[in-house]
Write an enzyme that holds these catalytic residues in place. Structure first.
Site, short mmCIF file in Angstrom:
data_model
loop_
_atom_site.label_atom_id
_atom_site.label_comp_id
_atom_site.label_asym_id
_atom_site.label_seq_id
_atom_site.Cartn_x
_atom_site.Cartn_y
_atom_site.Cartn_z
N HIS A 208 42.22 -5.05 -17.74
CA HIS A 208 41.37 -5.80 -17.11
C HIS A 208 41.73 -6.32 -15.74
O HIS A 208 40.94 -6.58 -14.94
CB HIS A 208 40.88 -7.36 -17.93
CG HIS A 208 40.15 -6.83 -19.30
ND1 HIS A 208 39.12 -6.23 -19.61
CD2 HIS A 208 41.05 -7.14 -20.49
CE1 HIS A 208 38.96 -6.02 -20.84
NE2 HIS A 208 40.29 -6.64 -21.57
N HIS A 235 42.01 -10.61 -9.00
CA HIS A 235 40.64 -10.15 -9.37
C HIS A 235 40.21 -9.39 -7.97
O HIS A 235 40.63 -10.01 -6.92
CB HIS A 235 39.72 -11.19 -9.52
CG HIS A 235 39.87 -11.93 -10.72
ND1 HIS A 235 39.43 -11.45 -12.16
CD2 HIS A 235 40.67 -13.07 -11.11
CE1 HIS A 235 39.83 -12.34 -13.00
NE2 HIS A 235 40.60 -13.02 -12.57
N HIS A 252 45.11 -15.52 -9.60
CA HIS A 252 44.89 -16.89 -10.54
C HIS A 252 46.31 -17.16 -11.15
O HIS A 252 46.65 -16.46 -11.79
CB HIS A 252 43.84 -16.62 -11.57
CG HIS A 252 42.23 -16.72 -11.19
ND1 HIS A 252 41.28 -16.15 -11.79
CD2 HIS A 252 41.74 -17.04 -9.89
CE1 HIS A 252 40.14 -16.20 -11.19
NE2 HIS A 252 40.36 -16.75 -9.98
N THR A 320 37.30 -17.23 -16.96
CA THR A 320 36.34 -16.27 -16.33
C THR A 320 36.29 -14.80 -17.08
O THR A 320 35.66 -14.07 -16.72
CB THR A 320 36.67 -16.04 -14.78
OG1 THR A 320 37.94 -15.28 -14.83
CG2 THR A 320 36.71 -17.27 -14.02
N THR A 321 37.05 -15.07 -18.18
CA THR A 321 37.02 -13.80 -19.00
C THR A 321 36.73 -14.28 -20.46
O THR A 321 37.05 -15.36 -20.75
CB THR A 321 38.23 -13.06 -19.06
OG1 THR A 321 39.32 -13.94 -19.72
CG2 THR A 321 38.74 -12.53 -17.88
#
Ligand SMILES: [Zn+2]
Length: 370
Positions: A208, A235, A252, A320-321
């Site tokens: 991811h 990200h 992050h 956020t996941t």
């Protein structure tokens, strides 16, 4: 990890996932109904070796089931069985089992009900995967569920992929959000106290993102609480939007305090000169999913990443996941840091887009710390 490794250590995806599976299974196995259990088994059940399952168990040696399984795991590891796709563990039906208080109903015929055993283990593994620890760590304890950033497993579908991901749709304080300066609560705010030092770290490609897992004592003190830095990841593009602007990327930094609360600091990245910290990470970037590389001793110093200007936006949000757990304290630093075009391109080759869309603010107050 106190020694400089002669060569970066690498592990294969499959081995890591298997190991995770086995570890995740260790607890459920200890609690599971007696029977024959296979790790890493695909959904459709193969022709069951019911004979083996129903075979009389060996006499109890007085060892607990947990010990027995630990011994089997150890044996398997020593004999290289982990290289195999399946590992068969036998649980002695005569051993006394401690039933979980109110967890899962025990199947009627535990010794032979393989299907129920599998269901039990899957449910238990799912419950474990839904723990907040799995969180924003992107560690993907929920590796059996494939979520992503587009198509059928994209953000719109996350909540439907697994019951534990329900918050992704039902949550009212989700991240990321669009931060508009004019709508923020402006005024004085406490100074973020970063205590970062050169630390040991390893970098993993978890499918991811690229994530750097940190060792050592790196902390952030805010709101009267000290949060320890666990990991940071990237990200592309930035998930946050600030005053209608989406940045090229964002880092992050995920921290956790002793109470288990999460605090995430976002450092926005704007195209510019080469970023020295990112250069270090990219140097060791694992290219394949599941690969992990140890970096040289005391290699990562996050002071290199932080902007000089430490003013920030602060609000309550979520991971956020998946599983999109809420009650995460967010601090988005206002001043972006540079990242070069080459650095952007390199990341984009592996992760062309790994940002969750903007979520509704739902009346949340966003502080603009002056
Ligand atoms: Zn993130």
């Amino acid at each position: 990890m106190s020694q400089y490794p002669a060569h970066p250590t690498r592990r294969t995806t499959s081995l890591r996932l298997r190991t995770t599976c086995l570890l995740a299974l260790a607890l459920p196995l200890a609690l599971a109904p007696a029977g024959l259990v296979r790790a890493n088994e695909p959904a459709p059940a193969p022709a069951a070796k019911s004979g083996a399952a129903a075979a009389p168990s060996s006499p109890s040696s007085g060892k607990g089931i947990g010990k027995d399984i630990a011994a089997q795991l150890r044996e398997a590891m020593e004999s290289g069985q982990l290289q195999k796709k399946q590992l068969t563990l036998k649980v002695n039906a005569d051993e006394p089992t401690k039933a979980p208080a109110a967890a899962m109903p025990a199947p009627a015929q535990p010794a032979t009900n393989l299907k129920a055993s599998r269901q039990y283990i899957r449910a238990k593994a799912a419950a474990l995967a839904a723990k907040p620890d799995a969180a924003e760590s992107h560690q993907d304890n929920a590796h059996e569920v494939h979520w992503g950033y587009e198509g059928d497993a994209g953000p719109q579908a996350w909540s439907k992929l697994k019951p534990e991901f329900g918050t992704c749709a039902s949550g009212k304080r989700q991240s990321p959000i669009h931060i508009e300066e004019s709508a923020t609560l402006q005024g004085p705010a406490e100074v973020l106290q970063f205590s970062y030092k050169p630390s040991n770290a390893s970098v993993v490609n978890n499918g991811h993102t690229i994530q750097v897992d940190m060792s050592g004592d790196n902390t952030l003190t805010v709101r009267g609480s000290t949060f320890k830095l666990l990991q940071f990841h990237f990200h592309n593009p930035s998930e946050e939007r600030v005053n209608f602007k989406t940045y090229a990327m964002v880092v992050h930094l995920v921290h956790k305090n002793d109470a288990g609360q999460l605090a995430v600091v976002a450092v926005l990245l704007d195209p510019g000169v080469t970023n020295t910290l990112i250069n270090k990470v990219w140097t060791y970037m694992p290219l394949e999913v599941g690969d992990r590389v140890s970096m040289p001793a005391y290699f990562i110093d996050l002071n290199e990443l932080l902007p000089e200007d430490r003013r920030y936006y602060q609000f309550m949000g979520s991971l956020t996941t998946p599983p999109c757990s809420e009650d995460v304290l967010w601090m988005v630093l206002k001043q972006p840091r540079p990242v070069s075009q080459d650095q952007l391109k390199l990341f984009a080759r592996i992760f062309p887009h790994n940002a969750r869309p903007i979520q509704p603010v739902n009346g949340r107050v966003v502080r603009s710390a002056q």
